[in-house]
Every structure is written in C-alpha cells, then in structure tokens.
Scaffold this motif. Structure first.
Motif, PDB file in Angstrom:
ATOM      1  N   LYS A 190      12.192 -30.517  37.927  1.00 52.47           N
ATOM      2  CA  LYS A 190      10.891 -29.885  37.811  1.00 52.47           C
ATOM      3  C   LYS A 190       9.798 -30.913  38.071  1.00 52.47           C
ATOM      4  O   LYS A 190       9.733 -31.954  37.413  1.00 52.47           O
ATOM      5  N   MET A 191       8.957 -30.646  39.053  1.00 53.05           N
ATOM      6  CA  MET A 191       7.898 -31.574  39.428  1.00 53.05           C
ATOM      7  C   MET A 191       6.558 -31.111  38.859  1.00 53.05           C
ATOM      8  O   MET A 191       6.306 -29.911  38.726  1.00 53.05           O
ATOM      9  N   SER A 192       5.708 -32.067  38.541  1.00 54.01           N
ATOM     10  CA  SER A 192       4.364 -31.754  38.052  1.00 54.01           C
ATOM     11  C   SER A 192       3.434 -31.482  39.235  1.00 54.01           C
ATOM     12  O   SER A 192       3.450 -32.211  40.231  1.00 54.01           O
ATOM     13  N   TYR A 193       2.639 -30.443  39.106  1.00 59.41           N
ATOM     14  CA  TYR A 193       1.654 -30.131  40.143  1.00 59.41           C
ATOM     15  C   TYR A 193       0.280 -30.690  39.781  1.00 59.41           C
ATOM     16  O   TYR A 193      -0.716 -30.344  40.411  1.00 59.41           O
ATOM     17  N   GLY A 194       0.232 -31.557  38.765  1.00 66.77           N
ATOM     18  CA  GLY A 194      -1.020 -32.181  38.358  1.00 66.77           C
ATOM     19  C   GLY A 194      -1.720 -32.931  39.483  1.00 66.77           C
ATOM     20  O   GLY A 194      -2.922 -32.736  39.709  1.00 66.77           O
ATOM     21  N   PRO A 195      -0.988 -33.800  40.237  1.00 61.39           N
ATOM     22  CA  PRO A 195      -1.642 -34.501  41.354  1.00 61.39           C
ATOM     23  C   PRO A 195      -2.202 -33.555  42.409  1.00 61.39           C
ATOM     24  O   PRO A 195      -3.268 -33.817  42.970  1.00 61.39           O
ATOM     25  N   ALA A 196      -1.507 -32.450  42.680  1.00 59.96           N
ATOM     26  CA  ALA A 196      -1.992 -31.482  43.668  1.00 59.96           C
ATOM     27  C   ALA A 196      -3.274 -30.821  43.177  1.00 59.96           C
ATOM     28  O   ALA A 196      -4.236 -30.641  43.942  1.00 59.96           O
ATOM     29  N   LYS A 197      -3.313 -30.460  41.901  1.00 58.03           N
ATOM     30  CA  LYS A 197      -4.517 -29.844  41.336  1.00 58.03           C
ATOM     31  C   LYS A 197      -5.679 -30.834  41.343  1.00 58.03           C
ATOM     32  O   LYS A 197      -6.822 -30.465  41.638  1.00 58.03           O
ATOM     33  N   ALA A 199      -6.090 -33.367  43.445  1.00 63.22           N
ATOM     34  CA  ALA A 199      -6.538 -33.533  44.832  1.00 63.22           C
ATOM     35  C   ALA A 199      -7.400 -32.354  45.274  1.00 63.22           C
ATOM     36  O   ALA A 199      -8.420 -32.538  45.962  1.00 63.22           O
ATOM     37  N   MET A 200      -7.028 -31.154  44.891  1.00 67.70           N
ATOM     38  CA  MET A 200      -7.815 -29.965  45.260  1.00 67.70           C
ATOM     39  C   MET A 200      -9.231 -30.058  44.688  1.00 67.70           C
ATOM     40  O   MET A 200     -10.209 -29.740  45.369  1.00 67.70           O
ATOM     41  N   CYS A 201      -9.334 -30.498  43.442  1.00 71.10           N
ATOM     42  CA  CYS A 201     -10.656 -30.625  42.815  1.00 71.10           C
ATOM     43  C   CYS A 201     -11.499 -31.691  43.509  1.00 71.10           C
ATOM     44  O   CYS A 201     -12.690 -31.494  43.780  1.00 71.10           O
ATOM     45  N   LEU A 202     -10.866 -32.810  43.835  1.00 66.71           N
ATOM     46  CA  LEU A 202     -11.618 -33.941  44.386  1.00 66.71           C
ATOM     47  C   LEU A 202     -12.030 -33.740  45.840  1.00 66.71           C
ATOM     48  O   LEU A 202     -13.059 -34.260  46.277  1.00 66.71           O
ATOM     49  N   MET A 203     -11.225 -33.009  46.593  1.00 61.72           N
ATOM     50  CA  MET A 203     -11.570 -32.781  47.998  1.00 61.72           C
ATOM     51  C   MET A 203     -12.846 -31.963  48.157  1.00 61.72           C
ATOM     52  O   MET A 203     -13.485 -31.980  49.206  1.00 61.72           O
ATOM     53  N   LEU A 204     -13.257 -31.258  47.105  1.00 57.85           N
ATOM     54  CA  LEU A 204     -14.523 -30.534  47.139  1.00 57.85           C
ATOM     55  C   LEU A 204     -15.682 -31.496  47.378  1.00 57.85           C
ATOM     56  O   LEU A 204     -16.670 -31.152  48.022  1.00 57.85           O
ATOM     57  N   PHE A 205     -15.549 -32.703  46.852  1.00 55.20           N
ATOM     58  CA  PHE A 205     -16.597 -33.713  46.997  1.00 55.20           C
ATOM     59  C   PHE A 205     -16.453 -34.492  48.302  1.00 55.20           C
ATOM     60  O   PHE A 205     -17.444 -34.945  48.880  1.00 55.20           O
ATOM     61  N   CYS A 206     -15.211 -34.683  48.755  1.00 53.12           N
ATOM     62  CA  CYS A 206     -14.975 -35.525  49.930  1.00 53.12           C
ATOM     63  C   CYS A 206     -15.319 -34.843  51.239  1.00 53.12           C
ATOM     64  O   CYS A 206     -15.679 -35.501  52.215  1.00 53.12           O
ATOM     65  N   ARG A 207     -15.159 -33.521  51.274  1.00 54.47           N
ATOM     66  CA  ARG A 207     -15.311 -32.764  52.509  1.00 54.47           C
ATOM     67  C   ARG A 207     -14.267 -33.236  53.530  1.00 54.47           C
ATOM     68  O   ARG A 207     -13.318 -33.929  53.187  1.00 54.47           O
ATOM     69  N   ILE A 208     -14.399 -32.857  54.783  1.00 56.36           N
ATOM     70  CA  ILE A 208     -13.342 -33.096  55.767  1.00 56.36           C
ATOM     71  C   ILE A 208     -13.247 -34.568  56.137  1.00 56.36           C
ATOM     72  O   ILE A 208     -12.165 -35.166  56.106  1.00 56.36           O
ATOM     73  N   GLN A 209     -14.372 -35.185  56.478  1.00 55.70           N
ATOM     74  CA  GLN A 209     -14.353 -36.592  56.884  1.00 55.70           C
ATOM     75  C   GLN A 209     -13.867 -37.485  55.749  1.00 55.70           C
ATOM     76  O   GLN A 209     -13.005 -38.344  55.920  1.00 55.70           O
ATOM     77  N   GLY A 210     -14.407 -37.265  54.550  1.00 55.07           N
ATOM     78  CA  GLY A 210     -14.003 -38.067  53.408  1.00 55.07           C
ATOM     79  C   GLY A 210     -12.555 -37.827  53.010  1.00 55.07           C
ATOM     80  O   GLY A 210     -11.874 -38.735  52.527  1.00 55.07           O
ATOM     81  N   ALA A 211     -12.077 -36.580  53.222  1.00 54.61           N
ATOM     82  CA  ALA A 211     -10.702 -36.252  52.859  1.00 54.61           C
ATOM     83  C   ALA A 211      -9.698 -37.078  53.656  1.00 54.61           C
ATOM     84  O   ALA A 211      -8.679 -37.527  53.122  1.00 54.61           O
ATOM     85  N   VAL A 212      -9.979 -37.288  54.929  1.00 52.88           N
ATOM     86  CA  VAL A 212      -9.081 -38.085  55.776  1.00 52.88           C
ATOM     87  C   VAL A 212      -8.966 -39.510  55.238  1.00 52.88           C
ATOM     88  O   VAL A 212      -7.869 -40.071  55.124  1.00 52.88           O
ATOM     89  N   ILE A 213     -10.111 -40.094  54.891  1.00 54.77           N
ATOM     90  CA  ILE A 213     -10.120 -41.447  54.350  1.00 54.77           C
ATOM     91  C   ILE A 213      -9.412 -41.491  52.996  1.00 54.77           C
ATOM     92  O   ILE A 213      -8.572 -42.357  52.738  1.00 54.77           O
ATOM     93  N   ALA A 239      -2.328 -40.313  39.656  1.00 54.06           N
ATOM     94  CA  ALA A 239      -3.774 -40.121  39.501  1.00 54.06           C
ATOM     95  C   ALA A 239      -4.579 -41.376  39.855  1.00 54.06           C
ATOM     96  O   ALA A 239      -5.618 -41.266  40.510  1.00 54.06           O
ATOM     97  N   PRO A 240      -4.128 -42.587  39.457  1.00 52.49           N
ATOM     98  CA  PRO A 240      -4.904 -43.779  39.837  1.00 52.49           C
ATOM     99  C   PRO A 240      -5.015 -43.945  41.349  1.00 52.49           C
ATOM    100  O   PRO A 240      -6.086 -44.306  41.866  1.00 52.49           O
ATOM    101  N   ALA A 241      -3.927 -43.688  42.068  1.00 52.79           N
ATOM    102  CA  ALA A 241      -3.946 -43.829  43.532  1.00 52.79           C
ATOM    103  C   ALA A 241      -4.894 -42.816  44.164  1.00 52.79           C
ATOM    104  O   ALA A 241      -5.699 -43.153  45.054  1.00 52.79           O
ATOM    105  N   ILE A 242      -4.817 -41.565  43.729  1.00 55.50           N
ATOM    106  CA  ILE A 242      -5.695 -40.527  44.267  1.00 55.50           C
ATOM    107  C   ILE A 242      -7.150 -40.836  43.933  1.00 55.50           C
ATOM    108  O   ILE A 242      -8.042 -40.704  44.776  1.00 55.50           O
ATOM    109  N   SER A 243      -7.399 -41.285  42.716  1.00 54.86           N
ATOM    110  CA  SER A 243      -8.762 -41.578  42.272  1.00 54.86           C
ATOM    111  C   SER A 243      -9.379 -42.717  43.077  1.00 54.86           C
ATOM    112  O   SER A 243     -10.529 -42.627  43.508  1.00 54.86           O
ATOM    113  N   ILE A 244      -8.608 -43.788  43.271  1.00 45.87           N
ATOM    114  CA  ILE A 244      -9.123 -44.927  44.041  1.00 45.87           C
ATOM    115  C   ILE A 244      -9.430 -44.496  45.478  1.00 45.87           C
ATOM    116  O   ILE A 244     -10.462 -44.861  46.047  1.00 45.87           O
ATOM    117  N   GLY A 245      -8.528 -43.714  46.055  1.00 43.50           N
ATOM    118  CA  GLY A 245      -8.746 -43.235  47.422  1.00 43.50           C
ATOM    119  C   GLY A 245     -10.031 -42.430  47.543  1.00 43.50           C
ATOM    120  O   GLY A 245     -10.814 -42.608  48.485  1.00 43.50           O
TER     121      GLY A 245
END
Length: 265
Positions: A190-197, A199-213, A239-245
């Motif tokens: 059983k895998m946690s979907y926490g990182p996926a959730k 990422a979904m929240c954070l991509m709202l701020f990054c938009r398309i260009q920021g999401a790639v980076i 979470a630390p890796a996603i947050s730093i990115g």
C-alpha cells in the motif's frame, strides 16, 4: 486588483525590508518547527506553551528569540543545562535567508511574494513532519489551498494564473497518482498518495513553466532522499524534495527562463 510596491524604488527601504524579511523568516521558522513537532506527536499545536524536551520546564519569552536565544544560551536549556539540538537554529537561519532571497530576487512587495513567503513557512513545517513521521499531515495541505484561494484574486493576469495553475496541478497530480499506483502494484504494498496530493496543491502556484522546473528538481532530490531513507532503514520522505523543488522554482523561474531563452532560443 494588483497591489505592488517596488522594492528598490528607495534603496534604504529596500535594504530595510530585506533585513526585516530575514527576521520574520527566523521567527516563522521557530513557530513552524514547534508546530510540526507537536503535530507529529498529536499534541495541541494551537494551545499550550513551549517547553524543554528534557526537563519539561516551560520556556520564557527570553528563551524563544530565534537564533539569539540559542547563541546566548550556548545551545543549552537555561533550566536543566541539557544540550538543545541545533536543528531549530539551522532552520531559523535557512528560512530567514530564503525569505530575504525571495524578496530580493522578486524585487517587489505584492501578492506573489506574500503567497511565496507563506508557502515557504508551510513547506518547512510539512517537510519536517514528513521527515519525522513519514506522513504528510492533511492540515498543512489544507492551509496551502487556503493560501492559494486567498491570494489568487490579487495576482497579475489572474485568469491566466489560475488556469495555468489548475492545468499544472491536474497534469502533475495525475501523473504522480499513476506512478504511485504502479509502484504499489509492483511492490505489492500500500503506497501513500500524500506526495501526489502535495504536488497537486503546489503546482497551483508554480503554473506550467514553474512546474517543469519544480518537477525536474524534485525528481533528482527525490532519488537522493529515497536513498538516504533506505540507508537509514526508515520510511521514505518525499515532501522535502518536492518542497525544495517548488521553492527553487518559485524563486528562480523567471531567471532560469531568461537563461534558457538565451541558450536555446
């Protein structure tokens, strides 16, 4: 409605605001590290008083000044003399510097920088919580969504900002859900979907260009964090890796975009 104050219109004011940003970063780091510690241990994070983890003595105001108190007390508890781990001091300095760099590189005080600074505080908290427990608390994710909802109306090109954010959120979130499901199927666990959730929240701020980076950086750092966690025989914390990115993307996406244009266009 877009409200913006150019940071260096008056040089002295700009320098003052950057120094102030460092101070606020250190203060918020002190608060959020304590909050993360309480959330992980299922304590009341809104009430109660800070206390020494060793002797349990309630800390006074003089013990809680970010950076200054740790240095003045030489990294020890005033009451029992036990050594205080330097982790909080390190993160107070780091978030202070990140706050200052965010404001300096953005060059203005507006909704974008306010949303980014608030996000940085929340990401520090949830990253520490995930690292300590292997779980990304839903409360932090809800807070991130609230920040986006409250600031989206003040963003430049609001409609474009919102649409691109939703597209990036849907695409990255869907991809991560599929990858998580596949990994869980292959490993028969059983895998946690926490990182996926997250990422979904954070991509709202990054938009398309920021999401790639952000995704590019997060993938590389995710492998590093996964290897570190595996070597320590502990739950993998992404979470630390996603947050730093995301933080790097939000701070540097315009600069990186210009560099890419120079070299590849």
């Amino acid at each position: 409605m877009v409200l913006s104050y150019p940071l260096f219109e008056i040089p002295f004011i700009g320098i003052y605001l950057i120094v102030l940003a460092f101070v606020f970063g250190a203060v918020f780091a002190s608060f959020i590290t304590c909050t993360a510690w309480r959330v992980v241990r299922h304590e009341d994070w809104m009430g109660g008083h800070s206390h020494c983890d060793t002797c349990g003595h309630e800390l006074s105001t003089a013990d809680l000044f970010p950076v200054v108190s740790y240095i003045a007390l030489k990294g020890k508890c005033r009451y029992c003399g036990s050594k205080v781990p330097p982790r909080d001091l390190i993160f107070e300095i780091i978030l202070g510097l990140v706050f200052a760099a965010t404001l300096w590189l953005h060059g203005a005080v507006d909704a974008v920088v306010i949303a980014t600074l608030t996000l940085e505080v929340l990401l520090l908290g949830l990253s520490l919580a995930d690292w300590d427990s292997g779980v990304i608390p839903d409360g932090f994710l809800a807070a991130i969504l609230v920040v986006w909802i409250m600031t989206v109306g003040f963003m430049p090109e609001m409609q474009k900002y919102a649409v691109e954010g939703l597209i990036a959120s849907a695409c990255v979130g869907f991809a991560m859900v599929i990858v998580t499901a596949i990994i869980g199927k292959v490993k028969n666990t059983k895998m946690s979907y926490g990182p996926a959730k997250l990422a979904m929240c954070l991509m709202l701020f990054c938009r398309i260009q920021g999401a790639v980076i952000a995704v590019s950086i997060a993938v590389v750092l995710g492998v590093v964090f996964a290897l570190v966690c595996k070597s320590k025989n502990r739950k993998i914390s992404l979470a630390p890796a996603i947050s730093i990115g995301v933080i790097v993307a939000l701070i540097l996406k315009d600069i990186i975009g210009i560099v890419f244009q120079i070299h590849f266009v």
